[in-house]
Design a protein around this motif. Structure first.
Motif, mmCIF file in Angstrom:
data_model
loop_
_atom_site.group_PDB
_atom_site.id
_atom_site.type_symbol
_atom_site.label_atom_id
_atom_site.label_comp_id
_atom_site.label_asym_id
_atom_site.label_seq_id
_atom_site.Cartn_x
_atom_site.Cartn_y
_atom_site.Cartn_z
ATOM 1 N N GLY A 84 84.556 2.369 -10.632
ATOM 2 C CA GLY A 84 84.961 1.034 -11.029
ATOM 3 C C GLY A 84 86.089 1.108 -12.045
ATOM 4 N N THR A 85 86.924 0.081 -12.045
ATOM 5 C CA THR A 85 88.006 -0.010 -13.027
ATOM 6 C C THR A 85 88.098 -1.433 -13.550
ATOM 7 N N ASN A 86 88.539 -1.540 -14.792
ATOM 8 C CA ASN A 86 88.797 -2.845 -15.393
ATOM 9 C C ASN A 86 90.268 -3.206 -15.338
ATOM 10 N N ASP A 87 91.112 -2.280 -14.882
ATOM 11 C CA ASP A 87 92.556 -2.505 -14.798
ATOM 12 C C ASP A 87 93.093 -1.657 -13.647
ATOM 13 N N LEU A 88 93.185 -2.256 -12.464
ATOM 14 C CA LEU A 88 93.583 -1.518 -11.267
ATOM 15 C C LEU A 88 94.970 -0.903 -11.407
ATOM 16 N N THR A 89 95.917 -1.637 -11.970
ATOM 17 C CA THR A 89 97.276 -1.110 -12.126
ATOM 18 C C THR A 89 97.276 0.155 -12.979
ATOM 19 N N ARG A 90 96.553 0.128 -14.080
ATOM 20 C CA ARG A 90 96.454 1.289 -14.968
ATOM 21 C C ARG A 90 95.768 2.452 -14.252
ATOM 22 N N ALA A 91 94.694 2.169 -13.526
ATOM 23 C CA ALA A 91 93.978 3.213 -12.796
ATOM 24 C C ALA A 91 94.857 3.833 -11.710
ATOM 25 N N VAL A 92 95.611 3.028 -10.992
ATOM 26 C CA VAL A 92 96.507 3.546 -9.947
ATOM 27 C C VAL A 92 97.562 4.453 -10.561
ATOM 28 N N ARG A 93 98.137 4.062 -11.673
ATOM 29 C CA ARG A 93 99.140 4.889 -12.350
ATOM 30 C C ARG A 93 98.550 6.261 -12.712
ATOM 31 N N PHE A 94 97.341 6.274 -13.271
ATOM 32 C CA PHE A 94 96.666 7.517 -13.642
ATOM 33 C C PHE A 94 96.356 8.367 -12.409
ATOM 34 N N TYR A 95 95.692 7.792 -11.416
ATOM 35 C CA TYR A 95 95.271 8.579 -10.257
ATOM 36 C C TYR A 95 96.431 8.967 -9.350
ATOM 37 N N TRP A 105 88.232 6.402 -4.353
ATOM 38 C CA TRP A 105 88.622 5.001 -4.440
ATOM 39 C C TRP A 105 88.392 4.456 -5.843
ATOM 40 N N VAL A 106 89.200 3.472 -6.238
ATOM 41 C CA VAL A 106 88.971 2.686 -7.444
ATOM 42 C C VAL A 106 89.070 1.213 -7.089
ATOM 43 N N CYS A 107 88.229 0.418 -7.734
ATOM 44 C CA CYS A 107 88.226 -1.029 -7.524
ATOM 45 C C CYS A 107 87.393 -1.652 -8.633
ATOM 46 N N ALA A 108 87.442 -2.955 -8.737
ATOM 47 C CA ALA A 108 86.566 -3.663 -9.671
ATOM 48 C C ALA A 108 85.137 -3.599 -9.131
ATOM 49 N N PRO A 109 84.135 -3.533 -9.990
ATOM 50 C CA PRO A 109 82.746 -3.520 -9.518
ATOM 51 C C PRO A 109 82.424 -4.764 -8.688
ATOM 52 N N PHE A 110 81.655 -4.580 -7.652
ATOM 53 C CA PHE A 110 81.302 -5.672 -6.745
ATOM 54 C C PHE A 110 80.498 -6.769 -7.425
ATOM 55 N N ASP A 111 79.713 -6.408 -8.441
ATOM 56 C CA ASP A 111 78.854 -7.417 -9.063
ATOM 57 C C ASP A 111 79.593 -8.297 -10.069
ATOM 58 N N GLY A 112 80.886 -8.028 -10.277
ATOM 59 C CA GLY A 112 81.677 -8.840 -11.190
ATOM 60 C C GLY A 112 81.538 -8.469 -12.656
ATOM 61 N N SER A 113 80.628 -7.579 -12.977
ATOM 62 C CA SER A 113 80.473 -7.115 -14.357
ATOM 63 C C SER A 113 81.578 -6.114 -14.686
ATOM 64 N N PRO A 114 81.853 -5.896 -15.968
ATOM 65 C CA PRO A 114 82.869 -4.906 -16.333
ATOM 66 C C PRO A 114 82.480 -3.508 -15.846
ATOM 67 N N ALA A 115 83.484 -2.726 -15.470
ATOM 68 C CA ALA A 115 83.249 -1.331 -15.102
ATOM 69 C C ALA A 115 82.802 -0.564 -16.333
#
Length: 136
Positions: free
Chosen positions: A8-19, A52-62
Protein backbone atom coordinates in the motif's frame (compact mmCIF):
# COMPACT_ATOMS: atom_id res chain seq x y z
CA UNK A 1 5.68 -20.49 -9.37
CA UNK A 2 4.17 -17.16 -10.36
CA UNK A 3 3.56 -14.77 -7.47
CA UNK A 4 2.90 -11.12 -6.92
CA UNK A 5 3.38 -8.74 -4.04
CA UNK A 6 1.43 -5.57 -3.33
CA UNK A 7 2.38 -2.75 -0.96
CA UNK A 8 0.00 0.00 0.00
CA UNK A 9 1.04 3.60 -0.57
CA UNK A 10 -0.23 6.96 0.60
CA UNK A 11 1.38 8.77 -2.35
CA UNK A 12 1.42 6.86 -5.64
CA UNK A 13 3.55 9.44 -7.47
CA UNK A 14 6.23 9.28 -4.76
CA UNK A 15 6.11 5.47 -4.68
CA UNK A 16 6.44 5.23 -8.49
CA UNK A 17 9.47 7.54 -8.44
CA UNK A 18 11.13 5.34 -5.78
CA UNK A 19 10.30 1.96 -7.34
CA UNK A 20 11.12 3.08 -10.89
CA UNK A 21 14.63 3.85 -9.60
CA UNK A 22 15.26 0.65 -7.65
CA UNK A 23 13.70 -1.64 -10.25
CA UNK A 24 15.66 0.00 -13.07
CA UNK A 25 18.80 -1.24 -11.30
CA UNK A 26 17.35 -4.78 -11.31
CA UNK A 27 16.26 -4.63 -14.98
CA UNK A 28 12.60 -4.94 -14.00
CA UNK A 29 10.52 -2.54 -16.10
CA UNK A 30 7.28 -0.94 -15.09
CA UNK A 31 4.40 -2.91 -16.57
CA UNK A 32 2.70 -0.78 -19.20
CA UNK A 33 -1.01 -1.42 -18.79
CA UNK A 34 -1.76 -0.94 -15.11
CA UNK A 35 -5.13 0.43 -14.04
CA UNK A 36 -5.65 3.93 -12.64
CA UNK A 37 -4.24 4.20 -9.13
CA UNK A 38 -1.81 1.28 -9.54
CA UNK A 39 1.76 0.75 -10.69
CA UNK A 40 3.48 -2.58 -11.27
CA UNK A 41 6.93 -3.85 -12.21
CA UNK A 42 8.16 -7.15 -13.63
CA UNK A 43 8.76 -8.90 -16.93
CA UNK A 44 5.21 -9.89 -17.80
CA UNK A 45 2.08 -11.27 -16.20
CA UNK A 46 2.75 -14.92 -17.04
CA UNK A 47 6.35 -15.36 -15.89
CA UNK A 48 8.12 -14.76 -12.62
CA UNK A 49 6.95 -12.29 -10.05
CA UNK A 50 5.17 -8.99 -10.12
CA UNK A 51 5.39 -6.14 -7.65
CA UNK A 52 2.57 -3.61 -7.27
CA UNK A 53 1.79 -0.44 -5.32
CA UNK A 54 -1.63 1.12 -4.83
CA UNK A 55 -3.79 2.72 -2.17
CA UNK A 56 -5.28 0.17 0.28
CA UNK A 57 -8.64 -1.17 -0.86
CA UNK A 58 -10.31 -0.44 2.47
CA UNK A 59 -9.64 3.30 2.13
CA UNK A 60 -7.57 3.45 5.32
CA UNK A 61 -4.05 4.90 5.23
CA UNK A 62 -1.30 2.53 4.13
CA UNK A 63 0.87 1.26 6.97
CA UNK A 64 3.79 -1.14 7.35
CA UNK A 65 3.88 -4.54 8.98
CA UNK A 66 6.40 -5.27 11.69
CA UNK A 67 8.56 -8.11 10.41
CA UNK A 68 7.23 -7.81 6.87
CA UNK A 69 9.79 -7.55 4.07
CA UNK A 70 10.14 -8.42 0.41
CA UNK A 71 13.55 -9.37 -0.99
CA UNK A 72 14.64 -9.00 -4.61
CA UNK A 73 17.47 -11.07 -6.11
CA UNK A 74 20.48 -9.40 -7.71
CA UNK A 75 23.00 -10.62 -10.29
CA UNK A 76 26.01 -9.51 -8.22
CA UNK A 77 27.09 -7.40 -5.25
CA UNK A 78 27.49 -4.30 -7.40
CA UNK A 79 23.81 -4.49 -8.29
CA UNK A 80 22.93 -4.73 -4.58
CA UNK A 81 24.94 -1.55 -3.93
CA UNK A 82 23.33 0.23 -6.89
CA UNK A 83 19.85 -0.80 -5.67
CA UNK A 84 20.59 0.63 -2.22
CA UNK A 85 22.03 3.88 -3.63
CA UNK A 86 19.09 4.35 -6.02
CA UNK A 87 16.61 3.86 -3.20
CA UNK A 88 18.35 6.40 -0.96
CA UNK A 89 18.52 8.91 -3.82
CA UNK A 90 14.79 8.58 -4.48
CA UNK A 91 13.24 9.01 -1.04
CA UNK A 92 14.04 5.72 0.66
CA UNK A 93 15.75 5.37 4.02
CA UNK A 94 18.58 3.08 5.02
CA UNK A 95 17.56 -0.05 6.90
CA UNK A 96 20.96 -1.77 6.61
CA UNK A 97 23.74 -0.91 4.16
CA UNK A 98 25.19 -3.33 1.61
CA UNK A 99 27.32 -6.13 2.97
CA UNK A 100 27.32 -9.55 4.54
CA UNK A 101 25.69 -10.26 7.89
CA UNK A 102 27.03 -12.52 10.65
CA UNK A 103 23.68 -14.34 11.01
CA UNK A 104 23.67 -15.37 7.33
CA UNK A 105 26.42 -17.25 5.57
CA UNK A 106 29.45 -15.31 4.34
CA UNK A 107 28.28 -15.73 0.73
CA UNK A 108 24.98 -13.85 1.25
CA UNK A 109 25.38 -10.16 0.32
CA UNK A 110 22.38 -7.96 1.11
CA UNK A 111 21.13 -4.38 1.56
CA UNK A 112 17.94 -3.14 3.23
CA UNK A 113 15.78 -0.08 2.54
CA UNK A 114 12.50 1.39 3.65
CA UNK A 115 10.45 2.85 0.84
CA UNK A 116 8.89 6.33 1.27
CA UNK A 117 5.84 4.74 2.96
CA UNK A 118 8.05 2.81 5.41
CA UNK A 119 7.77 -0.66 3.81
CA UNK A 120 10.94 -2.73 4.19
CA UNK A 121 12.59 -4.20 1.10
CA UNK A 122 15.91 -5.88 0.48
CA UNK A 123 18.13 -6.79 -2.41
CA UNK A 124 20.34 -9.86 -2.07
CA UNK A 125 23.02 -11.81 -3.89
CA UNK A 126 23.89 -15.41 -3.10
CA UNK A 127 27.35 -16.82 -3.82
CA UNK A 128 29.19 -13.65 -2.83
CA UNK A 129 32.98 -13.89 -2.89
CA UNK A 130 34.80 -10.78 -1.62
CA UNK A 131 37.94 -11.84 -3.49
CA UNK A 132 36.16 -11.28 -6.81
CA UNK A 133 34.23 -8.14 -5.83
CA UNK A 134 36.11 -5.12 -7.22
CA UNK A 135 33.79 -2.70 -5.39
CA UNK A 136 34.15 -4.23 -1.93
Amino acid sequence: MNIYTTFGTNDLTRAVRFYDAVFAVLDQPRLPDWPEGWAGWGQDYDNGTGFWVCAPFDGSPASTGNGTMVGFPAKNAAQVRAFHAAGLAHGGTDAGGPGTRPYYGPDFYVAYLRDPDGNKISCFYYHYDPATDAGA
